[in-house]
Each structure stands twice: as C-alpha cells, then as structure tokens.
Design an enzyme around this catalytic site. Sequence first.
Site, PDB file in Angstrom:
ATOM      1  N   ALA A  65       0.833  -1.200   0.000  1.00  0.00           N
ATOM      2  CA  ALA A  65       0.000   0.000   0.000  1.00  0.00           C
ATOM      3  C   ALA A  65       0.866   1.248   0.000  1.00  0.00           C
ATOM      4  CB  ALA A  65      -0.915   0.004   1.216  1.00  0.00           C
ATOM      5  N   GLY A 110      -0.008  -4.694   1.282  1.00  0.00           N
ATOM      6  CA  GLY A 110      -1.294  -4.698   0.587  1.00  0.00           C
ATOM      7  C   GLY A 110      -1.285  -5.530  -0.679  1.00  0.00           C
ATOM      8  N   GLU A 113      -2.015  -8.891   0.461  1.00  0.00           N
ATOM      9  CA  GLU A 113      -3.434  -8.949   0.830  1.00  0.00           C
ATOM     10  C   GLU A 113      -4.318  -9.067  -0.410  1.00  0.00           C
ATOM     11  OE1 GLU A 113      -4.621  -6.892   4.655  1.00  0.00           O
ATOM     12  OE2 GLU A 113      -3.121  -5.495   3.862  1.00  0.00           O
ATOM     13  N   GLU A 133       3.797  -4.491   7.882  1.00  0.00           N
ATOM     14  CA  GLU A 133       3.047  -3.381   8.475  1.00  0.00           C
ATOM     15  C   GLU A 133       3.366  -3.130   9.942  1.00  0.00           C
ATOM     16  OE1 GLU A 133       0.374  -4.742   5.027  1.00  0.00           O
ATOM     17  OE2 GLU A 133       1.782  -5.646   6.440  1.00  0.00           O
TER      18      GLU A 133
END
Length: 263
Positions: A65, A110, A113, A133
Amino acid sequence: MNEEGLVEVRSQGSACVIILRRERKLNALSTALEGALADALEQPEVGASGCVVFTGGERAFSAGADVSEMRDQDPAAILAYYRGTGGVYERVAELPQPTISAIAGYCLGGGLELALATDFRVADRSATFGLPEVGIGIVPSSGGMHRLVRMLGVARAKELVLLRDRLGADEAHSLGLVTEVVAEGAALDRSLEMADRLAGLPRTAVAVAKQAIDYMPESSREAGLALERLAYGMLAQTPDAREAARAFTEKRPKRRRGQAGSA
C-alpha cells in the site's frame, strides 16, 4: 486500459487478465490504483469471463500500500477510505468466478493482501512475500490477517505478521501460502493454463462450490453438511448437470456448454 493507465483489462480466451500498471512505483496500491482496480472489476470482459487472473510487472506484483497517503488521515477519513476504494479487496474476494494471482517480484503488504483475496496464487521463483506493516506501527487491514488465519491457522498467521520479514517463493509454497511455484517469467502463462481449465467447468457449479467453500470455516459440521446438500439439490437440475447425466447414460462425451440443447 483504464483512463488513468493504472490498470489494464484484457480478454484471453475464456479468461480475463487484470494487470496492475503502476510499475514505476512497483505497483504500490494508491487510492487511485485501488479505484482503477474497482472500475476494472465492472468491465464487461470481467463479467463475461470464466476466470479472472490478476498480475503485475516483472519487478513487482505489488510492493504494498501507498502508506504515505494514509499517514495524516483522521479516523473519519480512514473509515471513509474503507467504505470507498479500500473495499476493493473484498470485491475481488466476492467475484463469482475463480480468481488467480500470477506473481513475480515483490508481493508485500497490501499486495500480498490482494493476492490472498484471490482463490489461487501462482508464483515464479523471483517472488518475495511479506507483511511488513507492524514494523512501521500499523497492521495489515485489507483482510490479510483474517485470511491468513483461515488459510494457515492462528500460530502461523502470528509468525508471518509478527516474526517474519520476507519469504521466498519456495518457502511460501511449503507454508501453503502459494498454490504453485514455476520458473521465473512463467507465472502468467501457468495461470492462464489453470484459468482455461477452470473456465471450461460448468460456471454455475463453480460459483456455488467457491461460495460454499468460502463459508465452511465459519460453519458448524451440521451447517456445512446442510449447505453442501442444498447446493447439490440446486445444481442437480441445471442444464449442465442434466447433460452430464445424459452423456454418462448414453456413453458419449459431454457436449460443450451451449451445445446441450434445452433441458
């Protein structure tokens, strides 16, 4: 390709390929890229396909991300984000077709994910996985922890989120994070082979089986059995199932979809 050039949608036989195109930023998942991905899911090529393949570039499926966008957001803005572009990961998971991630290079944060939101993950030997993260004071928040627990169990999820840095493709496969490992540069081709096979199956049966399996981890044994039996009862009278039964009785090959005639 979408109007901002961040995502390309391409039909390939009975499958559809969705390609992340923010390659100069290693496909970092900015809100603009997430929005473009959400728009891509609405394209007619996706709806008409029997399988959807997600992929990135040679250097990165996605390096994660774009955390700089969220750093100064207040709680209300963050909640609005999850109701907006941040919800695209769940939309990927909810597609009725089978989905495959074809992964090369970085698949972090991300990006991992997003890959976890698909049904299958094919990695080439250059692939690197990780969830960094917690090290920067946040947590995976796009369904990654929940999916890891369901996929690998609580202890392994804690290990990957809290203890591990990076995983290579072979180790990710040995843990069950990756479906298959292939030679460098071959992930997309192998994913398309799998997509062709999946797209050739009766689509209603595939969609029902996929959804039923997704519900099983939260179901009791009794509820799971009931779900299976209800699904079977619904599917047994479909044209695909009737044609398969006739072909077996008549000792002939099944006719392809659209050739079976009226049921």
